[in-house]
Design a protein around this motif. Sequence first.
Motif, short mmCIF file in Angstrom:
data_model
loop_
_atom_site.label_atom_id
_atom_site.label_comp_id
_atom_site.label_asym_id
_atom_site.label_seq_id
_atom_site.Cartn_x
_atom_site.Cartn_y
_atom_site.Cartn_z
N PRO A 120 0.82 -1.21 0.00
CA PRO A 120 0.00 0.00 0.00
C PRO A 120 0.86 1.27 0.00
N PRO A 121 0.29 2.39 -0.42
CA PRO A 121 1.05 3.64 -0.43
C PRO A 121 1.53 4.02 0.97
N ARG A 122 2.54 4.84 1.02
CA ARG A 122 3.08 5.28 2.30
C ARG A 122 2.00 6.00 3.11
N GLY A 123 2.00 5.73 4.40
CA GLY A 123 1.02 6.35 5.29
C GLY A 123 -0.24 5.55 5.49
N ILE A 124 -0.41 4.46 4.74
CA ILE A 124 -1.60 3.63 4.87
C ILE A 124 -1.23 2.31 5.53
N LYS A 125 -1.92 2.00 6.60
CA LYS A 125 -1.72 0.73 7.30
C LYS A 125 -2.83 -0.23 6.88
N PRO A 126 -2.52 -1.24 6.08
CA PRO A 126 -3.58 -2.13 5.59
C PRO A 126 -4.16 -3.00 6.70
N LEU A 127 -5.36 -3.50 6.46
CA LEU A 127 -6.00 -4.39 7.42
C LEU A 127 -5.34 -5.76 7.38
N VAL A 128 -5.29 -6.41 8.51
CA VAL A 128 -4.67 -7.74 8.60
C VAL A 128 -5.63 -8.76 8.00
N PRO A 129 -5.25 -9.47 6.94
CA PRO A 129 -6.20 -10.35 6.25
C PRO A 129 -6.58 -11.60 7.01
N TRP A 130 -5.74 -12.06 7.95
CA TRP A 130 -6.03 -13.33 8.62
C TRP A 130 -6.72 -13.14 9.97
N LYS A 131 -7.26 -11.96 10.23
CA LYS A 131 -8.01 -11.75 11.47
C LYS A 131 -9.50 -11.60 11.16
N MET A 132 -10.02 -10.38 11.18
CA MET A 132 -11.45 -10.18 10.98
C MET A 132 -11.86 -10.53 9.55
N ALA A 133 -11.00 -10.25 8.58
CA ALA A 133 -11.33 -10.58 7.19
C ALA A 133 -11.50 -12.09 7.01
N GLY A 227 -6.20 8.08 -1.91
CA GLY A 227 -5.59 7.56 -3.13
C GLY A 227 -6.35 6.40 -3.73
N ILE A 228 -5.69 5.75 -4.68
CA ILE A 228 -6.32 4.64 -5.39
C ILE A 228 -6.53 3.44 -4.49
N TYR A 229 -5.70 3.28 -3.47
CA TYR A 229 -5.85 2.15 -2.55
C TYR A 229 -7.17 2.25 -1.78
N GLY A 230 -7.41 3.41 -1.19
CA GLY A 230 -8.63 3.58 -0.41
C GLY A 230 -9.89 3.51 -1.26
N SER A 231 -9.86 4.13 -2.45
CA SER A 231 -11.06 4.16 -3.29
C SER A 231 -11.42 2.77 -3.81
N THR A 232 -10.42 2.01 -4.30
CA THR A 232 -10.72 0.67 -4.80
C THR A 232 -11.10 -0.28 -3.67
N THR A 237 -15.17 -3.69 -1.47
CA THR A 237 -15.79 -4.28 -0.29
C THR A 237 -17.18 -3.69 -0.01
N GLY A 238 -17.37 -2.42 -0.38
CA GLY A 238 -18.67 -1.80 -0.15
C GLY A 238 -19.76 -2.39 -1.02
N PHE A 239 -19.48 -2.58 -2.31
CA PHE A 239 -20.47 -3.20 -3.19
C PHE A 239 -20.71 -4.65 -2.81
N HIS A 240 -19.67 -5.33 -2.37
CA HIS A 240 -19.86 -6.71 -1.90
C HIS A 240 -20.75 -6.73 -0.65
N GLY A 241 -20.49 -5.81 0.27
CA GLY A 241 -21.33 -5.72 1.46
C GLY A 241 -22.77 -5.37 1.13
N LEU A 242 -22.96 -4.52 0.10
CA LEU A 242 -24.32 -4.17 -0.32
C LEU A 242 -25.07 -5.40 -0.82
N HIS A 243 -24.38 -6.27 -1.54
CA HIS A 243 -25.01 -7.52 -1.99
C HIS A 243 -25.43 -8.38 -0.80
N VAL A 244 -24.59 -8.43 0.23
CA VAL A 244 -24.93 -9.22 1.41
C VAL A 244 -26.14 -8.62 2.12
N VAL A 245 -26.20 -7.28 2.22
CA VAL A 245 -27.33 -6.62 2.88
C VAL A 245 -28.63 -6.91 2.13
#
Length: 250
Positions: A120-133, A227-232, A237-245
């Motif tokens: 990810p770009p500098r300054g962004i701390k990504p989410l840990v994939p093997w925990k809540m995800a 940046g592009i990381y946050g928007s994508t 994940t937002g559209f995927h969550g909308l499908h679940v809702v």
Amino acid sequence: MARTGYQLLSPSPWPISAAAAVMGLCATLLIFCGEGVSWIFWGSLSVSFSLFIFVLCNWWSDVVKESTYLGEWSSYVVRTYAWGFRFFIISEAFFFAGLLGSFVFYGVGESSIHGVGFWPPRGIKPLVPWKMALLNTAILVGSSATANWALKFVQAHNTLNFDMEVKKSEIKRFSKSGKKLAGGTVDTYYYQDRAVVAFIVTIILGVSFTFLQALEYYWASFSFGDGIYGSTFYLLTGFHGLHVVIGTIF
């Protein structure tokens, strides 16, 4: 319909209403990208989403009435609906493939204006994939399993109650797994009760997934505008969550 084999639809307000609701949701997304979370955003989101849910409830209610109670669906109509749904699934697959492709493309190439060469770009701390995800993935897979169990129970109930020409092998197969009554007959409510339980478990899992994803958004150290990381990330994940809702509600 007796002459053509197809259903002749009467004028309906739902297609144009659905288009207006989707346009409102798109405008809400643009407001969020430009101004962030504000009273205009919440107002547009509330009106558009409420209209969208209202249209879906009434439109699908009309479809159920036409197919189940009015008997307006022939085999041709059922076939066209089936093919339409297949094309819808294909379009959904291409939609998410495009979002995933953009995420991967910028991940292996230029990441953002503020951090070229880093992902990810500098300054962004990504989410840990093997925990809540990972937990959410397990919940989603579990909800798919319970939904399929509910479908099988409903099919068994309908087969034993409404299909007079069902094969003896099918009756024998369902009889082995079903509850027996006096005289050796099968208790078809056995399948109905278990279908209800499976649906309830599916709904609980869907609500749990949505709640955990909301927590994940709340704890994330980056936003949609990073940046592009946050928007994508949030679009995907937002559209995927909308499908679940939507799946949980309906």
